[in-house]
Design a protein around this motif. Structure first.
Motif, PDB file in Angstrom:
ATOM      1  N   GLN A  55       5.228   6.524  68.385  1.00 58.07           N
ATOM      2  CA  GLN A  55       4.214   7.381  67.788  1.00 58.07           C
ATOM      3  C   GLN A  55       4.738   7.985  66.483  1.00 58.07           C
ATOM      4  O   GLN A  55       4.044   7.997  65.479  1.00 58.07           O
ATOM      5  CB  GLN A  55       3.822   8.482  68.772  1.00 58.07           C
ATOM      6  N   PHE A  83       3.335   7.271  62.642  1.00 53.88           N
ATOM      7  CA  PHE A  83       2.967   8.406  61.804  1.00 53.88           C
ATOM      8  C   PHE A  83       3.786   8.394  60.521  1.00 53.88           C
ATOM      9  O   PHE A  83       3.258   8.608  59.426  1.00 53.88           O
ATOM     10  CB  PHE A  83       3.155   9.716  62.572  1.00 53.88           C
ATOM     11  N   THR A  91       2.512   5.659  58.224  1.00 58.76           N
ATOM     12  CA  THR A  91       1.236   6.059  57.644  1.00 58.76           C
ATOM     13  C   THR A  91       1.442   7.037  56.497  1.00 58.76           C
ATOM     14  O   THR A  91       0.854   6.880  55.420  1.00 58.76           O
ATOM     15  CB  THR A  91       0.338   6.691  58.726  1.00 58.76           C
ATOM     16  N   TRP A 146       6.243  17.812  57.560  1.00 58.81           N
ATOM     17  CA  TRP A 146       6.476  16.608  58.364  1.00 58.81           C
ATOM     18  C   TRP A 146       7.967  16.331  58.514  1.00 58.81           C
ATOM     19  O   TRP A 146       8.452  16.048  59.608  1.00 58.81           O
ATOM     20  CB  TRP A 146       5.754  15.415  57.723  1.00 58.81           C
ATOM     21  N   LYS A 149      -1.211  16.290  62.864  1.00 55.76           N
ATOM     22  CA  LYS A 149      -0.341  16.075  64.026  1.00 55.76           C
ATOM     23  C   LYS A 149      -1.119  16.277  65.321  1.00 55.76           C
ATOM     24  O   LYS A 149      -1.001  15.493  66.263  1.00 55.76           O
ATOM     25  CB  LYS A 149       0.854  17.040  63.938  1.00 55.76           C
ATOM     26  N   TRP A 173      -3.679  13.370  65.627  1.00 56.12           N
ATOM     27  CA  TRP A 173      -2.959  12.140  65.975  1.00 56.12           C
ATOM     28  C   TRP A 173      -2.542  12.168  67.445  1.00 56.12           C
ATOM     29  O   TRP A 173      -2.720  11.207  68.179  1.00 56.12           O
ATOM     30  CB  TRP A 173      -1.745  11.984  65.060  1.00 56.12           C
TER      31      TRP A 173
END
Length: 133
Positions: free
Chosen positions: A5, A9, A12, A55, A110, A113
């Motif tokens: 995951q 992320f 992306t 992030w 977040k 997602w």
């Protein structure tokens, strides 16, 4: 599964960031000059940089969001206060607000997602369990 995951992320975010960074190279000169003359381009830079900083601090440095969010808001405030006292920069409330918005866009992304991923994962799990019975 959690590592995958984070990996998706990460990919992306990198693709979107690189696309935005290099998109200006493919624009005609007239369009490029108009875009970089916009006063909002600085605000967008603040928003994007604090999104990426949040992030990185959460996913790479492994700070919890409950710790990272106030810390980065404080950091954004300090940078704008520091810029206010520099002769060649100006600290602006709009830049600070863009920093905060960038942080909260990451938190929302977040959450979105995770909720979409967990929902799909739980649906697959329940379907598999029903097939076993």
């Amino acid at each position: 599964m959690k590592a995958r995951q984070h990996y998706y992320f990460f990919i992306t975010v990198i693709i979107i960031t690189m696309s935005l960074l290099f998109a200006h190279e493919f624009l005609p000169d007239l369009v490029r000059k108009r875009i970089f003359q916009l006063p909002a381009i600085d605000t967008m830079g603040h928003l994007a940089s604090f999104f990426i900083l949040t992030w990185l601090s959460h996913s790479i440095i492994k700070l919890s969001l409950s710790f990272a969010v106030p810390l980065l808001i404080f950091y954004g405030a300090l940078t704008e206060i520091g810029q206010y006292f520099l002769g060649f920069r100006s600290g602006e409330i709009s830049d600070f607000l863009a920093d905060v918005i960038g942080i909260f866009i990451f938190v929302c992304a977040k959450w979105l997602w995770g909720s979409l991923f967990c929902k799909t994962r739980s649906n697959l799990s329940s379907n598999y369990q029903q097939q076993i019975k």
